[in-house]
Design a protein around this motif. Sequence first.
Motif, mmCIF file in Angstrom:
data_model
loop_
_atom_site.group_PDB
_atom_site.id
_atom_site.type_symbol
_atom_site.label_atom_id
_atom_site.label_comp_id
_atom_site.label_asym_id
_atom_site.label_seq_id
_atom_site.Cartn_x
_atom_site.Cartn_y
_atom_site.Cartn_z
ATOM 1 N N ALA A 282 0.835 -1.205 0.000
ATOM 2 C CA ALA A 282 0.000 0.000 0.000
ATOM 3 C C ALA A 282 0.867 1.252 0.000
ATOM 4 O O ALA A 282 0.580 2.227 -0.715
ATOM 5 C CB ALA A 282 -0.937 -0.014 1.206
ATOM 6 N N ALA A 283 1.939 1.252 0.788
ATOM 7 C CA ALA A 283 2.817 2.415 0.851
ATOM 8 C C ALA A 283 3.544 2.621 -0.476
ATOM 9 O O ALA A 283 3.679 3.760 -0.954
ATOM 10 C CB ALA A 283 3.823 2.238 1.987
ATOM 11 N N MET A 284 4.020 1.539 -1.082
ATOM 12 C CA MET A 284 4.721 1.668 -2.359
ATOM 13 C C MET A 284 3.793 2.205 -3.444
ATOM 14 O O MET A 284 4.198 3.020 -4.274
ATOM 15 C CB MET A 284 5.332 0.328 -2.774
ATOM 16 N N LYS A 285 2.527 1.799 -3.416
ATOM 17 C CA LYS A 285 1.593 2.289 -4.433
ATOM 18 C C LYS A 285 1.134 3.718 -4.141
ATOM 19 O O LYS A 285 0.629 4.395 -5.038
ATOM 20 C CB LYS A 285 0.417 1.331 -4.581
ATOM 21 N N MET A 286 1.305 4.173 -2.914
ATOM 22 C CA MET A 286 1.104 5.602 -2.656
ATOM 23 C C MET A 286 2.153 6.426 -3.399
ATOM 24 O O MET A 286 1.884 7.535 -3.859
ATOM 25 C CB MET A 286 1.185 5.886 -1.157
ATOM 26 N N ALA A 287 3.348 5.864 -3.511
ATOM 27 C CA ALA A 287 4.418 6.543 -4.245
ATOM 28 C C ALA A 287 4.240 6.420 -5.749
ATOM 29 O O ALA A 287 4.562 7.344 -6.497
ATOM 30 C CB ALA A 287 5.774 5.983 -3.818
ATOM 31 N N ASP A 288 3.745 5.263 -6.207
ATOM 32 C CA ASP A 288 3.563 5.034 -7.648
ATOM 33 C C ASP A 288 2.469 3.983 -7.818
ATOM 34 O O ASP A 288 2.699 2.796 -7.614
ATOM 35 C CB ASP A 288 4.875 4.562 -8.282
ATOM 36 N N LYS A 289 1.276 4.433 -8.196
ATOM 37 C CA LYS A 289 0.127 3.525 -8.272
ATOM 38 C C LYS A 289 0.256 2.502 -9.387
ATOM 39 O O LYS A 289 -0.477 1.494 -9.404
ATOM 40 C CB LYS A 289 -1.165 4.321 -8.470
ATOM 41 N N ASP A 290 1.174 2.720 -10.325
ATOM 42 C CA ASP A 290 1.301 1.824 -11.472
ATOM 43 C C ASP A 290 2.357 0.740 -11.294
ATOM 44 O O ASP A 290 2.643 -0.013 -12.227
ATOM 45 C CB ASP A 290 1.625 2.627 -12.732
ATOM 46 N N LEU A 291 2.955 0.642 -10.108
ATOM 47 C CA LEU A 291 3.891 -0.459 -9.851
ATOM 48 C C LEU A 291 3.171 -1.795 -9.951
ATOM 49 O O LEU A 291 1.979 -1.913 -9.654
ATOM 50 C CB LEU A 291 4.504 -0.322 -8.457
ATOM 51 N N GLU A 292 3.909 -2.825 -10.350
ATOM 52 C CA GLU A 292 3.387 -4.198 -10.375
ATOM 53 C C GLU A 292 4.071 -4.955 -9.241
ATOM 54 O O GLU A 292 5.281 -5.144 -9.265
ATOM 55 C CB GLU A 292 3.674 -4.848 -11.718
ATOM 56 N N LEU A 293 3.283 -5.377 -8.257
ATOM 57 C CA LEU A 293 3.829 -5.959 -7.035
ATOM 58 C C LEU A 293 3.524 -7.447 -6.967
ATOM 59 O O LEU A 293 2.416 -7.883 -7.259
ATOM 60 C CB LEU A 293 3.264 -5.236 -5.811
ATOM 61 N N VAL A 294 4.547 -8.205 -6.527
ATOM 62 C CA VAL A 294 4.456 -9.661 -6.422
ATOM 63 C C VAL A 294 4.523 -10.045 -4.951
ATOM 64 O O VAL A 294 5.513 -9.746 -4.261
ATOM 65 C CB VAL A 294 5.601 -10.350 -7.186
ATOM 66 N N VAL A 295 3.487 -10.709 -4.450
ATOM 67 C CA VAL A 295 3.478 -11.176 -3.080
ATOM 68 C C VAL A 295 3.939 -12.633 -3.052
ATOM 69 O O VAL A 295 3.722 -13.382 -4.007
ATOM 70 C CB VAL A 295 2.066 -11.013 -2.467
ATOM 71 N N CYS A 296 4.596 -13.050 -1.979
ATOM 72 C CA CYS A 296 5.149 -14.404 -1.895
ATOM 73 C C CYS A 296 4.048 -15.440 -1.734
ATOM 74 O O CYS A 296 3.273 -15.400 -0.764
ATOM 75 C CB CYS A 296 6.099 -14.530 -0.704
ATOM 76 N N GLY A 297 4.018 -16.396 -2.644
ATOM 77 C CA GLY A 297 3.234 -17.600 -2.451
ATOM 78 C C GLY A 297 4.080 -18.656 -1.760
ATOM 79 O O GLY A 297 5.120 -18.348 -1.165
ATOM 80 N N SER A 298 3.652 -19.884 -1.849
ATOM 81 C CA SER A 298 4.387 -20.978 -1.213
ATOM 82 C C SER A 298 5.712 -21.230 -1.921
ATOM 83 O O SER A 298 5.841 -21.031 -3.133
ATOM 84 C CB SER A 298 3.558 -22.265 -1.227
ATOM 85 N N SER A 299 6.701 -21.709 -1.156
ATOM 86 C CA SER A 299 8.006 -22.049 -1.721
ATOM 87 C C SER A 299 7.961 -23.310 -2.571
ATOM 88 O O SER A 299 8.919 -23.616 -3.280
ATOM 89 C CB SER A 299 9.027 -22.243 -0.596
ATOM 90 N N GLY A 300 6.882 -24.046 -2.489
ATOM 91 C CA GLY A 300 6.699 -25.249 -3.285
ATOM 92 C C GLY A 300 5.368 -25.890 -2.924
ATOM 93 O O GLY A 300 4.820 -25.663 -1.835
ATOM 94 N N SER A 301 4.851 -26.725 -3.833
ATOM 95 C CA SER A 301 3.557 -27.364 -3.585
ATOM 96 C C SER A 301 3.645 -28.417 -2.492
ATOM 97 O O SER A 301 2.614 -28.881 -1.992
ATOM 98 C CB SER A 301 3.012 -27.988 -4.870
#
Length: 499
Positions: free
Chosen positions: A197-216
């Motif tokens: 949320a803070a990073m998109k306050m600086a630039d709303k057009d950033l593409e952000l990747v959140v961590c999923g699982s390290s493996g199935s």
Amino acid sequence: MPRAHITLDRQALVAPVRRRTFGSFVEHLGRCVYTGLYEPGHPTANDDGFRMDVVALVRELGSSTVRYPGGNFVSGFRWEDSVGPREQRPVRRDLAWHALESNQVGLDEFARWLKLTDSELMLAVNVATRGILPALDLLEYANHPSGTALSDLRIANGTPEPHDIRMWCLGNEMDGPWQTGFMTADDYGKIAARTAAAMKMADKDLELVVCGSSGSGMPTFGDWERTVLEHTYDHVDYVSCHAYYQELDGDLGSFLASATDMDFFIDTVVATADHVGFKKRSTKKINISFDEWNVWYLKEHMESQQAETEWRHAPRQLEDTYTVADAVVVGNLLMTLLRRSDRVTSASLAQLVNVIAPIRTEPGGPAWRQTTFHPFSITSRLASGEVVRPVIESPVYETARYGEAALVDAVATVDEDRAAVFLVNRDLAEAAQVTIDVRGLGSSRVAEALTLADPDVYAKNTLDDQNRVVPAANTTAVLADGVLTVTLPPVSWTAIALR
């Protein structure tokens, strides 16, 4: 001889070919950066100290994006260490890989290297042991044009133009106990949401990747994605997937079917993300960044206890030497990523040089292509336009790990004036005769047909024999009356370009 039939039609489109599917990954680990990309004094080194022989191979590989600087490394990384005059940069301990980091290659140098390879930077921020403000500081240093403390520092450091980084990873494998500062899904989801949320306050057009699982295979797989996305759904654009495969206990048949597990992984994560989106009554779709995938002989690494006892700069770590079978699996995994281009819109082969990589180097010596280099580079070169979902009729076989799998797998792409078909034969002993109905593509001739195979499925390219395994022309590929016929050797990967 096993026989398979495939039907291809322009109407069965999946999604556009995503150039970011052909991404790679550079981590400050082992010799990936130091004596891999960067070796001042090497005969081919440029003024920045980067090996231009490696640059040439990366360009040939067709890598489109590069995830950097980790990986596990990023969870202990202080980005400020890697900018400014090189002689003033501190040497730090990297706890992830028990090595010393000189910080001689940092953000500004790496961005210049990317320009040499025509690649896009995908930057990871440390949310594990740092937090929101350092991420915002890094964003300001990297992307703000000028007139602020950190953008002016970048300019003073010799980079007048902003790096304009679009894709940002919010940490790495935060579900893994091996990660410095690993967290529960709830804790990570909260800090990732606030950081995003803070990073998109600086630039709303950033593409952000959140961590999923390290493996199935992680015990929290599925629940992790659900919990993290319930916190972050409104703020991020991607959830990551990581998967590594290897032959275990001599079970080559299961190993060759690894792509079926990748399909399962993608299905599960997409369903979980869409479930969270439905609960939130959101019209937004979260896509997948499959930003670590490869063959990795992790079991052997763990058993040989390669963990360093001394603190050394750039030790030799995870330098797997790949076989023909490994290359067939890598080619098949890339086919799966292409086939899922509707939701997998970014991916990173891990890693790029020396460390479980398609390119190997020797200090002061040559750089060469591993077997896995070839299916990646050829697919990157030939795939364009739209992905076509094939209808495949193939014999099946039973695997110990993944159940039933098709002997022949395929995917295709089509552009205005060309098409490409990618195939694997998983049969251990017999060639497969394949007929492909391409009338729906409008193709009239075979422009190119290449097959990677060898009587010895464990043949490798080494320092002493760098071209032991190379693709060869497949002269059996014939197109007549709208039907393409081709013979696929056992344990093989094939690419056919049509005009």
